[in-house]
Design an enzyme around this catalytic site. Structure first.
Site, PDB file in Angstrom:
ATOM      1  N   GLU A  49       0.807  -1.261  -0.198  1.00 43.73           N
ATOM      2  CA  GLU A  49      -0.015   0.023   0.001  1.00 43.73           C
ATOM      3  C   GLU A  49       0.941   1.232   0.019  1.00 43.73           C
ATOM      4  O   GLU A  49       0.348   2.287  -0.546  1.00 43.73           O
ATOM      5  CB  GLU A  49      -1.126   0.081   1.177  1.00 43.73           C
ATOM      6  CG  GLU A  49      -1.973  -0.935   1.167  1.00 43.73           C
ATOM      7  CD  GLU A  49      -1.835  -2.528   1.659  1.00 43.73           C
ATOM      8  OE1 GLU A  49      -0.451  -2.524   1.948  1.00 43.73           O
ATOM      9  OE2 GLU A  49      -2.486  -3.316   1.742  1.00 43.73           O
ATOM     10  N   PHE A 111     -11.156  -7.029  14.702  1.00 41.67           N
ATOM     11  CA  PHE A 111     -10.021  -7.462  13.761  1.00 41.67           C
ATOM     12  C   PHE A 111      -9.841  -6.571  12.622  1.00 41.67           C
ATOM     13  O   PHE A 111     -10.695  -5.646  12.088  1.00 41.67           O
ATOM     14  CB  PHE A 111     -10.462  -8.699  12.946  1.00 41.67           C
ATOM     15  CG  PHE A 111      -9.643  -9.049  11.992  1.00 41.67           C
ATOM     16  CD1 PHE A 111      -8.492  -9.737  12.281  1.00 41.67           C
ATOM     17  CD2 PHE A 111      -9.945  -9.174  10.562  1.00 41.67           C
ATOM     18  CE1 PHE A 111      -7.568 -10.248  11.389  1.00 41.67           C
ATOM     19  CE2 PHE A 111      -9.135  -9.695   9.573  1.00 41.67           C
ATOM     20  CZ  PHE A 111      -7.879 -10.273  10.233  1.00 41.67           C
ATOM     21  N   GLN A 112      -8.598  -6.078  12.272  1.00 42.20           N
ATOM     22  CA  GLN A 112      -7.907  -5.201  11.673  1.00 42.20           C
ATOM     23  C   GLN A 112      -8.364  -3.814  11.756  1.00 42.20           C
ATOM     24  O   GLN A 112      -8.515  -2.818  10.822  1.00 42.20           O
ATOM     25  CB  GLN A 112      -7.931  -5.317  10.171  1.00 42.20           C
ATOM     26  CG  GLN A 112      -7.114  -6.732   9.680  1.00 42.20           C
ATOM     27  CD  GLN A 112      -7.202  -6.996   8.455  1.00 42.20           C
ATOM     28  OE1 GLN A 112      -7.891  -6.731   7.370  1.00 42.20           O
ATOM     29  NE2 GLN A 112      -6.075  -7.811   8.150  1.00 42.20           N
ATOM     30  N   LYS A 161     -17.494  -0.237   7.073  1.00 42.66           N
ATOM     31  CA  LYS A 161     -17.963  -1.168   6.167  1.00 42.66           C
ATOM     32  C   LYS A 161     -19.419  -0.976   5.962  1.00 42.66           C
ATOM     33  O   LYS A 161     -19.960  -1.103   4.983  1.00 42.66           O
ATOM     34  CB  LYS A 161     -17.812  -2.359   6.738  1.00 42.66           C
ATOM     35  CG  LYS A 161     -17.687  -3.738   5.885  1.00 42.66           C
ATOM     36  CD  LYS A 161     -17.089  -4.947   6.296  1.00 42.66           C
ATOM     37  CE  LYS A 161     -17.138  -6.049   4.979  1.00 42.66           C
ATOM     38  NZ  LYS A 161     -16.527  -7.314   5.483  1.00 42.66           N
ATOM     39  N   MET A 473      24.246   8.703   0.352  1.00 42.27           N
ATOM     40  CA  MET A 473      24.476   9.832   1.028  1.00 42.27           C
ATOM     41  C   MET A 473      24.840   9.954   2.566  1.00 42.27           C
ATOM     42  O   MET A 473      25.344  10.814   2.920  1.00 42.27           O
ATOM     43  CB  MET A 473      22.816  10.690   0.748  1.00 42.27           C
ATOM     44  CG  MET A 473      22.711  11.964   1.221  1.00 42.27           C
ATOM     45  SD  MET A 473      23.914  13.003   0.730  1.00 42.27           S
ATOM     46  CE  MET A 473      23.091  13.784  -0.915  1.00 42.27           C
TER      47      MET A 473
HETATM   48  C1  FAD Z   1      18.642  14.528   0.368  1.00 36.36           C
HETATM   49  C2  FAD Z   1      18.096  15.824  -0.081  1.00 36.36           C
HETATM   50  C3  FAD Z   1      18.667  16.985  -0.502  1.00 36.36           C
HETATM   51  C4  FAD Z   1      18.243  18.191  -0.731  1.00 36.36           C
HETATM   52  N1  FAD Z   1      18.647  19.207  -0.913  1.00 36.36           N
HETATM   53  C5  FAD Z   1      18.228  20.181  -1.191  1.00 36.36           C
HETATM   54  C6  FAD Z   1      18.957  21.377  -1.929  1.00 36.36           C
HETATM   55  O1  FAD Z   1      20.222  21.432  -2.052  1.00 36.36           O
HETATM   56  N2  FAD Z   1      18.396  22.577  -2.171  1.00 36.36           N
HETATM   57  C7  FAD Z   1      16.994  22.597  -2.210  1.00 36.36           C
HETATM   58  O2  FAD Z   1      16.463  23.422  -2.895  1.00 36.36           O
HETATM   59  N3  FAD Z   1      16.244  21.641  -1.801  1.00 36.36           N
HETATM   60  C8  FAD Z   1      17.163  20.439  -1.370  1.00 36.36           C
HETATM   61  N4  FAD Z   1      16.077  19.580  -1.067  1.00 36.36           N
HETATM   62  C9  FAD Z   1      14.703  19.655  -0.615  1.00 36.36           C
HETATM   63  C10 FAD Z   1      14.068  20.352   0.373  1.00 36.36           C
HETATM   64  O3  FAD Z   1      14.168  19.590   1.626  1.00 36.36           O
HETATM   65  C11 FAD Z   1      12.721  21.020   0.329  1.00 36.36           C
HETATM   66  O4  FAD Z   1      11.854  19.884  -0.174  1.00 36.36           O
HETATM   67  C12 FAD Z   1      12.714  21.883  -0.959  1.00 36.36           C
HETATM   68  O5  FAD Z   1      13.542  22.752  -0.686  1.00 36.36           O
HETATM   69  C13 FAD Z   1      11.314  22.614  -0.740  1.00 36.36           C
HETATM   70  O6  FAD Z   1      11.018  23.256  -2.147  1.00 36.36           O
HETATM   71  P1  FAD Z   1       9.832  24.424  -2.001  1.00 36.36           P
HETATM   72  O7  FAD Z   1       9.998  25.229  -0.854  1.00 36.36           O
HETATM   73  O8  FAD Z   1      10.040  25.043  -3.494  1.00 36.36           O
HETATM   74  O9  FAD Z   1       8.705  23.359  -2.207  1.00 36.36           O
HETATM   75  P2  FAD Z   1       7.602  23.069  -1.230  1.00 36.36           P
HETATM   76  O10 FAD Z   1       8.152  22.510  -0.010  1.00 36.36           O
HETATM   77  O11 FAD Z   1       6.552  22.023  -1.769  1.00 36.36           O
HETATM   78  O12 FAD Z   1       6.769  24.522  -0.905  1.00 36.36           O
HETATM   79  C14 FAD Z   1       6.009  25.110  -1.889  1.00 36.36           C
HETATM   80  C15 FAD Z   1       5.683  26.186  -1.244  1.00 36.36           C
HETATM   81  O13 FAD Z   1       4.656  26.894  -2.314  1.00 36.36           O
HETATM   82  C16 FAD Z   1       3.530  27.527  -1.708  1.00 36.36           C
HETATM   83  N5  FAD Z   1       2.440  27.294  -2.637  1.00 36.36           N
HETATM   84  C17 FAD Z   1       1.422  26.343  -2.915  1.00 36.36           C
HETATM   85  N6  FAD Z   1       0.883  26.744  -3.963  1.00 36.36           N
HETATM   86  C18 FAD Z   1       1.055  27.934  -4.068  1.00 36.36           C
HETATM   87  C19 FAD Z   1       0.234  29.174  -4.840  1.00 36.36           C
HETATM   88  N7  FAD Z   1      -0.594  28.617  -5.717  1.00 36.36           N
HETATM   89  N8  FAD Z   1       0.804  30.306  -4.794  1.00 36.36           N
HETATM   90  C20 FAD Z   1       1.626  30.596  -3.869  1.00 36.36           C
HETATM   91  N9  FAD Z   1       2.328  29.758  -3.273  1.00 36.36           N
HETATM   92  C21 FAD Z   1       1.988  28.443  -3.289  1.00 36.36           C
HETATM   93  C22 FAD Z   1       3.381  26.282  -0.612  1.00 36.36           C
HETATM   94  O14 FAD Z   1       2.332  27.002   0.606  1.00 36.36           O
HETATM   95  C23 FAD Z   1       4.658  26.077  -0.199  1.00 36.36           C
HETATM   96  O15 FAD Z   1       4.992  27.131   0.964  1.00 36.36           O
HETATM   97  C24 FAD Z   1      16.685  18.201  -0.480  1.00 36.36           C
HETATM   98  C25 FAD Z   1      16.093  17.165  -0.044  1.00 36.36           C
HETATM   99  C26 FAD Z   1      16.795  15.905   0.099  1.00 36.36           C
HETATM  100  C27 FAD Z   1      15.874  14.553   0.215  1.00 36.36           C
HETATM  101  C1  TPP Z   2      12.894   5.452   4.306  1.00 36.97           C
HETATM  102  C2  TPP Z   2      14.178   6.268   4.584  1.00 36.97           C
HETATM  103  N1  TPP Z   2      15.017   5.627   5.277  1.00 36.97           N
HETATM  104  C3  TPP Z   2      16.096   6.259   5.721  1.00 36.97           C
HETATM  105  C4  TPP Z   2      16.491   7.252   4.813  1.00 36.97           C
HETATM  106  C5  TPP Z   2      18.023   8.094   5.150  1.00 36.97           C
HETATM  107  N2  TPP Z   2      18.605   8.256   3.901  1.00 36.97           N
HETATM  108  C6  TPP Z   2      18.755   9.426   3.371  1.00 36.97           C
HETATM  109  S1  TPP Z   2      19.775   8.881   1.847  1.00 36.97           S
HETATM  110  C7  TPP Z   2      20.160   7.391   2.350  1.00 36.97           C
HETATM  111  C8  TPP Z   2      21.130   6.658   1.443  1.00 36.97           C
HETATM  112  C9  TPP Z   2      20.237   6.294   0.082  1.00 36.97           C
HETATM  113  O1  TPP Z   2      20.998   5.130  -0.589  1.00 36.97           O
HETATM  114  P1  TPP Z   2      20.847   4.810  -2.016  1.00 36.97           P
HETATM  115  O2  TPP Z   2      19.316   4.520  -2.343  1.00 36.97           O
HETATM  116  O3  TPP Z   2      21.554   3.706  -2.390  1.00 36.97           O
HETATM  117  O4  TPP Z   2      21.125   6.254  -2.585  1.00 36.97           O
HETATM  118  P2  TPP Z   2      22.640   6.763  -3.079  1.00 36.97           P
HETATM  119  O5  TPP Z   2      22.531   7.947  -1.734  1.00 36.97           O
HETATM  120  O6  TPP Z   2      23.499   5.759  -2.507  1.00 36.97           O
HETATM  121  O7  TPP Z   2      22.474   7.388  -4.328  1.00 36.97           O
HETATM  122  C10 TPP Z   2      19.510   7.116   3.491  1.00 36.97           C
HETATM  123  C11 TPP Z   2      19.778   5.860   4.219  1.00 36.97           C
HETATM  124  C12 TPP Z   2      15.668   7.943   3.999  1.00 36.97           C
HETATM  125  N3  TPP Z   2      15.855   9.115   3.505  1.00 36.97           N
HETATM  126  N4  TPP Z   2      14.377   7.246   3.891  1.00 36.97           N
END
Ligand code: FAD
Ligand code: TPP
Ligand code: MG
Length: 568
Positions: A49, A111-112, A161, A473
């Site tokens: 799911e 159940f569930q 249900k 990462m």
């Molecule tokens: C491993 C990893 C590394 C990351 N590194 C980076 C990085 O280096 N740089 C980076 O940028 N991000 C990075 N991120 C992503 C980061 O964590 C955030 O998800 C991202 O920065 C959010 O972008 P955002 O604010 O544009 O989008 P969202 O979080 O989706 O926010 C969107 C905003 O827009 C607003 N909005 C929605 N609809 C409207 C509308 N119609 N009009 C006006 N406003 C609206 C919402 O209210 C919200 O505040 C990383 C994520 C991971 C998993």
């Molecule tokens: C469900 C979940 N568990 C743990 C993490 C923490 N985490 C972030 S990146 C990462 C490593 C991802 O490894 P892989 O899928 O091999 O990608 P790579 O970074 O090697 O490109 C982990 C464990 C996460 N983001 N999501």
């Protein structure tokens, strides 16, 4: 005419324009599944799911329509939790429908039975428990309205249900939802368009910070018009990628932890930040105490709660972005801002340091090469769905997205296991588009059971596993901040090509740069699911990197000229 609650459910979904749902059956949702056969709905049988929620999410992100997932009570419902939280953190409109035990059994540890509305209260935009057949149709209609209005998000509808089996008369005109339009009300302290315009016209070093809200609002044209008219360069968040064409000369690229060095430096040097539909995530700002200290700030966001939340701003506007920019455009003064644009060009010189794709083939296969080749060979036209980790960041850096909704990625929750199911949803939403999954060897192993779903659906889907033998990462953080003590990050996997074969999928392993092109082209020609296991450099890192909580301009840069590895 009387119908059952189960029939009212499907009738309401059809009236919302739903043609496909992602789900998994079970006891408490059986009446709904039985009624489904009478309606023009394609049901995709998932293998878990969690996959259903990510598929609904990928469907919504790729198309802008609401995605729908359905599951039974108890474990079916709790398996959805990660996918719901993923959609919540990234403002994605999905509706999740769960079966619930009979209303008379609620609270008896039947159940569930799980209290799924209680469990998902903090991770849904709204949720409902429906215990009467006559409430099913109006609740579904309202759920869709809530999911897609204002700031989009996930909505859960839990249906007992007996509500599914009971009968009711539905007056479809009377169940039109009436949501309050809170965003239209201006509150004291709200910034005005004139204040924003005055700041933009007076600025010498302005920068637009473009976020996910650009696409959610459909403001792609307006933001380019703003940038071009006022000559303001644009930086993008990870989720903003695609909102402005990568090739637009004013588009500088991504900001933040793994953003472009010159973008982060420009933010620190700017005298005005115009933040549009982005929420100043901590991955974007780094240390708030030293963030953009020279800049005045304008922030437009449809969600008032985002304004002045992380970063205090001078002009805060709670409005839909598209309308807000359209209001500014006529009064903006064209100003070439030569000095600022040439300063940014000067900063851009930095890019060569980590532009490893231009280096000659030294016998190593780098993930950056793979992504860059993928971009070149697909003409930048694919929808790329990534998982979470190093490969996700390399994708953001080396695949240049020119069209909206062509990058689908989990940003806020950073959910490993997202990519494959989300890509199935994206492909079902956009069957004519070429869809690529870019996934790590770790994340792929979390939801690879959905390969069977893709095969059962006969999808034409391409999978690029960036296989570095590590939870890369996390390994990178251990390398930089924990003395290379690689606790629990080396990871093995199955022979992915043999695994592909077991699923009846075309597969190939690649470990030389010279073989990337042929493998990608063969996968593209292959009809059906294809999988390439790219065995890349194991201890490569993503640069630049702003350590968590560090000052945005203090980035760790790639050791010049290229990474040194154990093999060197
Ligand atoms: C491993 C990893 C590394 C990351 N590194 C980076 C990085 O280096 N740089 C980076 O940028 N991000 C990075 N991120 C992503 C980061 O964590 C955030 O998800 C991202 O920065 C959010 O972008 P955002 O604010 O544009 O989008 P969202 O979080 O989706 O926010 C969107 C905003 O827009 C607003 N909005 C929605 N609809 C409207 C509308 N119609 N009009 C006006 N406003 C609206 C919402 O209210 C919200 O505040 C990383 C994520 C991971 C998993
Ligand atoms: C469900 C979940 N568990 C743990 C993490 C923490 N985490 C972030 S990146 C990462 C490593 C991802 O490894 P892989 O899928 O091999 O990608 P790579 O970074 O090697 O490109 C982990 C464990 C996460 N983001 N999501
Ligand atoms: Mg890995």
């Amino acid at each position: 005419m009387a119908i059952t609650g189960a029939q009212a459910l499907w009738e309401a979904l059809v009236r919302e324009g739903v043609t496909v749902v992602f789900g998994y059956p079970g006891g408490a949702i059986l009446p709904a599944y039985d009624a489904m056969l009478g309606y023009p709905i394609h049901h995709v049988l998932v293998r878990h799911e969690q996959g259903a929620t990510h598929m609904a999410d990928g469907y919504a992100r790729a198309s802008g329509r609401v995605g729908v997932a359905i599951a039974t009570s108890g474990p079916g419902a709790t398996n959805m939790v990660t996918g719901i939280a993923t959609a919540m953190l990234d403002s994605v409109p999905i509706v999740c429908i769960t079966g619930q035990v009979g209303s008379k059994l609620i609270g008896s540890d039947a159940f569930q039975e799980t209290d799924i509305t209680g469990i998902t209260l903090p991770i849904t935009k709204h949720n409902y428990l429906v215990t009467r057949a006559e409430d099913v149709a109006p609740t579904i209609r309202e759920a869709f309205a809530v999911a897609k209005s204002g700031r989009p998000g996930p909505v859960l509808v839990d249906i007992t249900k007996d509500a599914q089996t009971g009968s009711c008369e539905v007056d479809w005109d009377a169940c039109e939802p009436h949501l309050t339009e809170a965003m239209d009300d201006e509150l004291p302290g709200d910034g005005t368009a004139d204040e924003a315009i005055a700041l933009i016209n007076a600025a010498e070093r302005p920068l637009i910070l473009a976020g996910h809200g650009v696409m959610l609002s459909g403001a792609e044209r307006e933001i380019v018009a703003l940038a071009e008219k006022a000559h303001v360069p644009i930086a993008m968040t990870l989720l903003g990628i695609g909102g402005v064409p990568a090739h637009h000369p004013l588009n500088l690229g991504m900001m933040g932890m793994h953003g472009e060095a010159w973008v982060n430096t420009a933010i620190q040097e700017a005298d005005l930040l115009i933040a549009l539909g982005m929420r100043f995530d901590d991955r974007v700002t780094g240390n708030l105490r030293t963030y953009a200290l020279n800049a005045k700030k304008i922030h437009v966001d449809i969600d008032r709660a985002e304004l002045n939340k992380n970063v205090r701003v001078d002009v805060a506007i709670a409005k839909d972005l598209r309308g807000a920019i359209a209001e500014w455009l006529p009064k903006l003064v064209a100003n070439p801002r030569q000095g600022w644009l040439s300063r940014i060009n000067e900063l851009k010189g930095d890019s060569a340091v980590r532009d490893i794709q231009n280096l000659p083939d030294n016998g190593h296969l780098y993930a950056a090469h793979v992504i860059n080749d993928l971009w070149r060979l697909t003409d930048g036209n694919a929808v790329v769905v990534t998982d979470v980790g190093q490969h996700q960041m390399w994708e953001a850096q080396y695949y240049k997205h020119d069209t909206p909704r062509s990058l689908v990625t989990s940003g806020g929750l950073g959910t490993m296991g997202f990519a494959l199911p989300a890509a199935i949803g994206a492909k079902m939403a956009c069957p004519d588009k070429e869809v690529w999954v870019v996934v790590g060897d770790g994340g792929f192993q979390m939801t690879m059971c959905e390969l069977a779903t893709a095969v059962q659906e006969g999808l034409d889907l391409n999978i690029c596993i960036v296989n570095n033998g590590f939870l890369g990462m996390v390994r990178q953080w251990q390398e930089f901040f924990y003395d290379k003590r690689y606790a629990a990050t080396p990871i093995t996997g199955p022979d992915f090509v043999k695994l592909a074969e077991a699923f009846g999928i075309w597969g190939r392993a690649v470990d030389r740069r010279a073989d990337v092109e042929n493998a990608v082209n063969t996968a593209r020609r292959h009809r059906g699911v294809s999988l390439i296991d790219f065995r890349v450099e194991q201890e490569d890192s993503v640069y630049p990197m702003v350590p968590a909580g560090a000052d945005l301009h203090k980035m760790i840069r790639r050791p010049s000229p290229i990474v040194e590895t154990a093999a060197d």
